[in-house]
Design a protein around this motif. Structure first.
Motif, PDB file in Angstrom:
ATOM      1  N   ASP A  16      -1.319   5.667 -10.198  1.00 20.64           N
ATOM      2  CA  ASP A  16      -1.621   5.184  -8.846  1.00 20.64           C
ATOM      3  C   ASP A  16      -1.582   3.655  -8.794  1.00 20.64           C
ATOM      4  O   ASP A  16      -1.079   3.076  -7.837  1.00 20.64           O
ATOM      5  CB  ASP A  16      -2.984   5.706  -8.399  1.00 20.64           C
ATOM      6  N   TRP A  17      -2.103   2.989  -9.829  1.00 25.29           N
ATOM      7  CA  TRP A  17      -2.079   1.519  -9.865  1.00 25.29           C
ATOM      8  C   TRP A  17      -0.649   1.003  -9.885  1.00 25.29           C
ATOM      9  O   TRP A  17      -0.317   0.022  -9.212  1.00 25.29           O
ATOM     10  CB  TRP A  17      -2.807   0.983 -11.089  1.00 25.29           C
ATOM     11  N   VAL A  18       0.206   1.677 -10.666  1.00 24.71           N
ATOM     12  CA  VAL A  18       1.611   1.258 -10.746  1.00 24.71           C
ATOM     13  C   VAL A  18       2.282   1.446  -9.389  1.00 24.71           C
ATOM     14  O   VAL A  18       3.001   0.562  -8.910  1.00 24.71           O
ATOM     15  CB  VAL A  18       2.358   2.036 -11.857  1.00 24.71           C
ATOM     16  N   ARG A  19       2.039   2.561  -8.761  1.00 27.88           N
ATOM     17  CA  ARG A  19       2.632   2.811  -7.430  1.00 27.88           C
ATOM     18  C   ARG A  19       2.161   1.756  -6.431  1.00 27.88           C
ATOM     19  O   ARG A  19       2.952   1.267  -5.617  1.00 27.88           O
ATOM     20  CB  ARG A  19       2.256   4.204  -6.936  1.00 27.88           C
ATOM     21  N   GLN A  20       0.874   1.412  -6.491  1.00 25.03           N
ATOM     22  CA  GLN A  20       0.354   0.413  -5.560  1.00 25.03           C
ATOM     23  C   GLN A  20       0.968  -0.953  -5.837  1.00 25.03           C
ATOM     24  O   GLN A  20       1.321  -1.683  -4.908  1.00 25.03           O
ATOM     25  CB  GLN A  20      -1.176   0.330  -5.647  1.00 25.03           C
ATOM     26  N   ALA A  21       1.143  -1.300  -7.103  1.00 24.37           N
ATOM     27  CA  ALA A  21       1.786  -2.567  -7.458  1.00 24.37           C
ATOM     28  C   ALA A  21       3.230  -2.596  -6.950  1.00 24.37           C
ATOM     29  O   ALA A  21       3.703  -3.629  -6.462  1.00 24.37           O
ATOM     30  CB  ALA A  21       1.743  -2.775  -8.971  1.00 24.37           C
ATOM     31  N   GLU A  22       3.917  -1.475  -7.048  1.00 26.29           N
ATOM     32  CA  GLU A  22       5.282  -1.395  -6.531  1.00 26.29           C
ATOM     33  C   GLU A  22       5.312  -1.544  -5.019  1.00 26.29           C
ATOM     34  O   GLU A  22       6.184  -2.223  -4.477  1.00 26.29           O
ATOM     35  CB  GLU A  22       5.925  -0.067  -6.952  1.00 26.29           C
ATOM     36  N   ARG A  63       4.317   3.802   0.762  1.00 24.92           N
ATOM     37  CA  ARG A  63       2.873   3.530   0.712  1.00 24.92           C
ATOM     38  C   ARG A  63       2.590   2.240   1.454  1.00 24.92           C
ATOM     39  O   ARG A  63       3.442   1.372   1.564  1.00 24.92           O
ATOM     40  CB  ARG A  63       2.408   3.314  -0.727  1.00 24.92           C
ATOM     41  N   LEU A  64       1.357   2.103   1.908  1.00 23.44           N
ATOM     42  CA  LEU A  64       0.925   0.846   2.506  1.00 23.44           C
ATOM     43  C   LEU A  64       0.623  -0.149   1.394  1.00 23.44           C
ATOM     44  O   LEU A  64       0.180   0.225   0.308  1.00 23.44           O
ATOM     45  CB  LEU A  64      -0.339   1.060   3.333  1.00 23.44           C
ATOM     46  N   THR A  65       0.845  -1.436   1.685  1.00 21.01           N
ATOM     47  CA  THR A  65       0.493  -2.470   0.720  1.00 21.01           C
ATOM     48  C   THR A  65      -1.018  -2.640   0.708  1.00 21.01           C
ATOM     49  O   THR A  65      -1.725  -2.143   1.604  1.00 21.01           O
ATOM     50  CB  THR A  65       1.156  -3.805   1.074  1.00 21.01           C
ATOM     51  N   SER A  66      -1.529  -3.361  -0.268  1.00 18.85           N
ATOM     52  CA  SER A  66      -2.968  -3.612  -0.353  1.00 18.85           C
ATOM     53  C   SER A  66      -3.467  -4.366   0.878  1.00 18.85           C
ATOM     54  O   SER A  66      -4.553  -4.097   1.380  1.00 18.85           O
ATOM     55  CB  SER A  66      -3.299  -4.404  -1.614  1.00 18.85           C
ATOM     56  N   VAL A  67      -2.658  -5.287   1.366  1.00 19.02           N
ATOM     57  CA  VAL A  67      -3.024  -6.043   2.573  1.00 19.02           C
ATOM     58  C   VAL A  67      -3.116  -5.095   3.768  1.00 19.02           C
ATOM     59  O   VAL A  67      -4.067  -5.148   4.551  1.00 19.02           O
ATOM     60  CB  VAL A  67      -2.000  -7.171   2.838  1.00 19.02           C
ATOM     61  N   GLU A  68      -2.126  -4.230   3.898  1.00 20.15           N
ATOM     62  CA  GLU A  68      -2.127  -3.266   5.004  1.00 20.15           C
ATOM     63  C   GLU A  68      -3.303  -2.299   4.889  1.00 20.15           C
ATOM     64  O   GLU A  68      -3.927  -1.953   5.903  1.00 20.15           O
ATOM     65  CB  GLU A  68      -0.816  -2.495   5.036  1.00 20.15           C
ATOM     66  N   LEU A  69      -3.626  -1.874   3.673  1.00 13.64           N
ATOM     67  CA  LEU A  69      -4.774  -0.982   3.470  1.00 13.64           C
ATOM     68  C   LEU A  69      -6.073  -1.661   3.875  1.00 13.64           C
ATOM     69  O   LEU A  69      -6.939  -1.049   4.505  1.00 13.64           O
ATOM     70  CB  LEU A  69      -4.851  -0.524   2.012  1.00 13.64           C
ATOM     71  N   GLY A  70      -6.208  -2.945   3.518  1.00 11.94           N
ATOM     72  CA  GLY A  70      -7.392  -3.705   3.910  1.00 11.94           C
ATOM     73  C   GLY A  70      -7.503  -3.844   5.420  1.00 11.94           C
ATOM     74  O   GLY A  70      -8.586  -3.707   5.998  1.00 11.94           O
ATOM     75  N   GLU A  71      -6.365  -4.118   6.058  1.00 13.04           N
ATOM     76  CA  GLU A  71      -6.345  -4.247   7.512  1.00 13.04           C
ATOM     77  C   GLU A  71      -6.681  -2.913   8.174  1.00 13.04           C
ATOM     78  O   GLU A  71      -7.455  -2.868   9.139  1.00 13.04           O
ATOM     79  CB  GLU A  71      -4.961  -4.728   7.965  1.00 13.04           C
ATOM     80  N   LEU A  72      -6.141  -1.828   7.661  1.00 11.60           N
ATOM     81  CA  LEU A  72      -6.425  -0.504   8.201  1.00 11.60           C
ATOM     82  C   LEU A  72      -7.913  -0.184   8.083  1.00 11.60           C
ATOM     83  O   LEU A  72      -8.531   0.325   9.021  1.00 11.60           O
ATOM     84  CB  LEU A  72      -5.592   0.548   7.477  1.00 11.60           C
TER      85      LEU A  72
END
Length: 103
Positions: free
Chosen positions: A42-48, A57-66
């Motif tokens: 999951d970490w690798v997928r999120q980094a990608e 997948r949503l980026t970390s920024v998009e996840l934070g905004e959501l």
């Protein structure tokens, strides 16, 4: 308050870096570092996703905004319920017949 993370950020970054840069299989890196294989996957997928290599997948920024937007929506819904209840109270007060005081 969110639950504490099971793995430190430094370990996450190191594990992802080993998989992505060295090309080592996720299962091997996970075993070597003592992390759960699916967590590392999951970490690798999120980094990608964060680097633009994945668009499923949503980026970390998009996840934070959501997350922030969902929190705001919940607050607004609570405020709306309070206003509806107050409005109903005021309506009942205004609809009540007024009696004149007797002399």
């Amino acid at each position: 308050m969110p639950a504490p993370r099971k793995y430190p950020d430094e370990l996450r970054e190191r594990a992802v870096r080993e998989v992505r840069m060295a090309g080592r299989p996720i299962a091997h890196v996970a075993k070597d570092l003592g992390v759960h294989e699916e967590a590392l996957r999951d970490w690798v997928r999120q980094a990608e996703a964060d680097s633009g290599e994945r668009d499923d997948r949503l980026t970390s920024v998009e996840l934070g905004e959501l997350k922030q937007l969902r929190k705001e929506v919940a607050e607004l819904r609570r405020a709306n319920e309070i206003l509806k209840a107050a409005s109903a109270l005021f309506t009942q007060e205004l609809d009540r017949p007024r009696t004149r005081p007797t002399r």
